[in-house]
Design a protein around this motif. Structure first.
Motif, short mmCIF file in Angstrom:
data_model
loop_
_atom_site.label_atom_id
_atom_site.label_comp_id
_atom_site.label_asym_id
_atom_site.label_seq_id
_atom_site.Cartn_x
_atom_site.Cartn_y
_atom_site.Cartn_z
N SER A 1 -6.69 1.34 4.62
CA SER A 1 -8.06 1.23 4.42
C SER A 1 -8.42 1.17 3.74
O SER A 1 -9.47 -0.16 2.36
CB SER A 1 -8.78 2.23 5.33
OG SER A 1 -8.45 2.01 7.00
N ARG A 2 -8.18 1.77 2.32
CA ARG A 2 -8.42 1.88 1.13
C ARG A 2 -7.94 1.22 -0.20
O ARG A 2 -8.40 0.27 -0.85
CB ARG A 2 -7.45 3.25 0.67
CG ARG A 2 -8.33 3.90 -1.06
CD ARG A 2 -7.21 4.77 -1.49
NE ARG A 2 -8.23 5.78 -0.52
CZ ARG A 2 -6.62 6.69 0.03
NH1 ARG A 2 -5.63 6.44 -0.84
NH2 ARG A 2 -6.42 7.60 0.85
N ALA A 3 -7.12 -0.20 0.65
CA ALA A 3 -6.47 -0.87 -0.42
C ALA A 3 -7.20 -2.14 -0.04
O ALA A 3 -7.12 -3.18 -1.30
CB ALA A 3 -4.50 -1.02 -0.19
N ASN B 1 -12.48 -6.18 0.52
CA ASN B 1 -13.71 -5.90 1.19
C ASN B 1 -14.19 -4.51 1.54
O ASN B 1 -13.01 -4.17 2.12
CB ASN B 1 -14.17 -7.41 2.40
CG ASN B 1 -15.66 -7.58 2.68
OD1 ASN B 1 -16.32 -6.07 2.71
ND2 ASN B 1 -16.18 -8.44 2.65
N PRO B 2 -15.47 -4.15 0.33
CA PRO B 2 -15.56 -2.41 1.09
C PRO B 2 -15.57 -2.45 2.11
O PRO B 2 -15.81 -1.65 2.75
CB PRO B 2 -16.25 -2.06 -0.47
CG PRO B 2 -16.98 -4.12 -0.63
CD PRO B 2 -15.82 -5.02 -0.27
N LYS C 1 -4.68 4.82 3.69
CA LYS C 1 -3.90 4.14 2.63
C LYS C 1 -4.38 2.05 3.08
O LYS C 1 -4.69 1.76 1.64
CB LYS C 1 -2.56 4.56 2.78
CG LYS C 1 -1.78 6.07 1.53
CD LYS C 1 -0.82 5.91 0.92
CE LYS C 1 -0.52 7.29 0.39
NZ LYS C 1 1.76 6.77 -0.11
N GLN D 1 -9.75 -2.30 1.06
CA GLN D 1 -10.98 -1.71 0.71
C GLN D 1 -11.51 -2.43 -0.36
O GLN D 1 -12.69 -3.15 -2.02
CB GLN D 1 -12.33 -1.10 0.91
CG GLN D 1 -11.88 -0.97 3.28
CD GLN D 1 -12.38 0.62 3.04
OE1 GLN D 1 -12.71 1.81 2.19
NE2 GLN D 1 -12.77 0.77 4.56
N THR D 2 -10.64 -1.95 -1.53
CA THR D 2 -10.06 -2.15 -2.63
C THR D 2 -9.87 -3.67 -3.51
O THR D 2 -10.96 -4.30 -4.24
CB THR D 2 -9.45 -1.19 -4.36
OG1 THR D 2 -9.52 -0.08 -2.80
CG2 THR D 2 -9.06 -1.71 -5.38
N ASN D 3 -9.15 -4.18 -2.36
CA ASN D 3 -8.74 -5.72 -2.93
C ASN D 3 -9.21 -6.53 -2.03
O ASN D 3 -9.76 -7.58 -2.86
CB ASN D 3 -6.99 -5.41 -2.48
CG ASN D 3 -6.68 -4.47 -3.68
OD1 ASN D 3 -6.04 -5.33 -4.73
ND2 ASN D 3 -5.60 -3.52 -2.86
N LYS E 1 -11.95 -1.98 7.89
CA LYS E 1 -11.41 -0.62 7.54
C LYS E 1 -10.32 -0.41 8.70
O LYS E 1 -10.94 -1.97 9.42
CB LYS E 1 -12.43 0.66 8.14
CG LYS E 1 -13.36 0.19 9.69
CD LYS E 1 -14.62 1.68 9.64
CE LYS E 1 -14.74 1.65 10.95
NZ LYS E 1 -15.46 2.45 11.63
N ALA F 1 0.55 -1.10 0.05
CA ALA F 1 0.69 0.14 -0.27
C ALA F 1 0.62 1.47 -0.20
O ALA F 1 0.32 2.60 -0.99
CB ALA F 1 -0.65 -0.73 1.31
#
Length: 499
Positions: free
Chosen positions: A450-452, A458-459, A448, A454-456, A462, A406
């Motif tokens: 959390s975003r990675a 599970n949304p 960063k 959620q993208t890769n 967190k 990330a």
């Protein structure tokens, strides 16, 4: 001095003398008790007590990076049993021995008066006789004392030949210690296959080790993923010629795909054979091989003459051709695996509560496996490293793989979860070790990560908190102690609840 069957310990770095002593104990019909040279006196004492060792071979000190670290003093603090002391450098030891202890040179000269043909004779014993006592990591209570028999080296050697293509004349190197399971596996698999054992006396973290691999002409190089990550991040192996290597091997923890790609590229993209097993198995239960297509960070099949199933949450096996995630259940017939423990109930530890499959009571191992759509196996960590985030189960390893990529400042991550002290859903914490020279703020990394995730993954996932630490707690065999980090996170949650 000793009687056949006596346990004799060895607490030394994996030097030439240490290897000779280890093999000589087995050759003479005794039982070798190998203890990692990094252990504190309390851990040494536990292993000597449980094994009932009659004596211990050790060094006066350990030399690393030009510095000397005490070893004999730790041994004598641990136990009054007789110690035979080998000098780390030169012919003289740099410590004062106790009255009952013996210098290595005096031990060797004790047979000077005997005719050569009576120097030694091999002990011929039944196949199920004990040759060694190994120990599990022992993160809670006494470590499990695991006996190896005459069959265990044969298992290890056969697997290295069948799975790793280790051939007579190959130079085999793997930074390890006789007190960890990889030490005796390396020893027996190399020498029983006619290989040449390459031993490096020093830290494998730097360029010195890499130059040794180059100059020795190593053909098979074993690693652990955290070691490869350090080589890659420090660029210490740049410019070295590793083209003599025909294959790599990796074990100890889950591999990183990018790190594996980097390692393979150092030898013109030679294969990396992933190995996953246990001390009680004397080898692996899943492994790569040269007869199937391989994927970085994954296993292609069960190892030689073994079998397993992946269990769902209710203990039922998934179909062998179905992509899935679950706890592994090993088939019980396993050449070389222990059928007893010296200080615990083997049946209770490995079989009690496990389901029956096709008439077989499956063996417990504790790993969580993922079978991909393509049929490859990926280790997702231990069963006790599984997290429940918002009612969805996931593994620490799965989250760590995403977080490691990330941000460029990240060297490695460790993911743990815990429920707040006053109840509620589990919260996710990411512990981070930064690359040397990098500075990052926890809040920035939290966003960063959390975003990675959620993208890769599970949304709904967190990251609640990020903690930057200088290094991770690990066992003597370099396995990440997530339990220690989880306990630290739980304490933080308790303190927060009181604010």
């Amino acid at each position: 001095m000793f009687s056949k069957g006596d346990a004799i310990a060895i607490d030394m770095p994996m030097t030439v003398n240490a290897v000779i002593i280890y093999l000589a104990i087995v050759y003479a019909g005794f039982v070798v008790v190998a203890i990692a040279d990094s252990f504190a006196p309390k851990e040494i004492a536990t292993r000597l007590r449980v094994s009932k060792a009659k004596a211990i071979f050790t060094q006066d000190c350990i030399v690393r990076g030009g510095r000397q670290f005490p070893l004999y003093s730790r041994v004598i603090e641990a136990s009054p049993c007789k110690a035979i002391v080998v000098p780390a450098i030169g012919k003289d030891v740099k410590v004062q021995l106790r009255k009952q202890d013996l210098l290595w040179i005096d031990f060797l000269s004790s047979v000077d008066s005997l005719p050569r043909e009576k120097y030694s004779s091999a002990a011929y014993l039944p196949a199920d006789s004990m040759i060694a006592i190994l120990f599990s990591s022992g993160t809670t209570g006494d470590p499990k004392a695991i006996p190896w028999t005459q069959i265990s080296p044969i298992r290890a050697a056969g697997e290295a030949w069948a799975q790793m293509n280790l051939q007579a004349g190959d130079i085999y190197c793997w930074p390890t210690n006789l007190g960890w399971v990889m030490g005796p596996i390396l020893l027996f698999s190399c020498l029983l296959n006619g290989g040449t054992l390459a031993l490096y006396h020093g830290s494998p973290l730097g360029r010195g080790f890499g130059k040794f691999v180059q100059d020795a002409g190593v053909a098979v190089l074993g690693t652990v993923p955290s070691l490869v990550k350090t080589w890659k991040s420090t660029k210490c192996m740049e410019g070295l010629d590793w083209t003599n290597i025909k294959s790599f091997a990796s074990t100890g923890e889950a591999s990183n795909i990018d790190d594996d790609l980097w390692l393979s590229s150092k030898a013109y993209y030679k294969p990396i054979i992933e190995c996953c097993g246990g001390t009680e198995l004397s080898s692996s239960y899943i492994q790569g091989n040269f007869l199937q297509p391989q994927a970085f960070g994954a296993f292609s099949s069960a190892s030689m003459a073994t079998g397993f199933v992946i269990l769902d949450e209710d203990g039922f096996p998934y179909p062998d051709d179905q992509a899935c995630i679950g706890e592994v259940g090993l088939f019980p017939l396993y050449m070389g695996a222990t059928d007893k423990l010296l200080n615990a109930d083997n049946e209770e530890v490995y079989f009690k509560g496990m389901p029956v499959y096709k008439g077989m009571n499956l063996r417990r191992h504790g790993d969580i496996l993922k079978r991909t759509i393509g049929g490859y196996i990926v280790v997702q960590g231990r069963a006790d490293d599984t997290m429940n985030l918002g009612g969805i189960k996931t593994s620490s390893v799965e989250i760590e793989r995403v977080c490691d990529q990330a941000d460029q400042s990240v060297l490695e991550t460790a993911a743990v979860s815990a429920a707040p002290a006053n109840g509620g859903p589990e919260q996710l914490a990411i512990f981070v070790v930064l690359k040397e020279g990098y500075k990052s703020k926890p809040d920035m990394l939290r966003l960063k990560f959390s975003r990675a995730i959620q993208t890769n993954l599970n949304p709904l996932f967190k990251v609640s908190i990020v903690k930057i630490v200088p290094e991770f707690p690990r066992t003597a065999s370099n396995k990440l102690l997530r339990r220690v980090l989880r306990d630290r996170f739980k304490k933080d949650l308790v303190l927060q609840s009181k604010i």
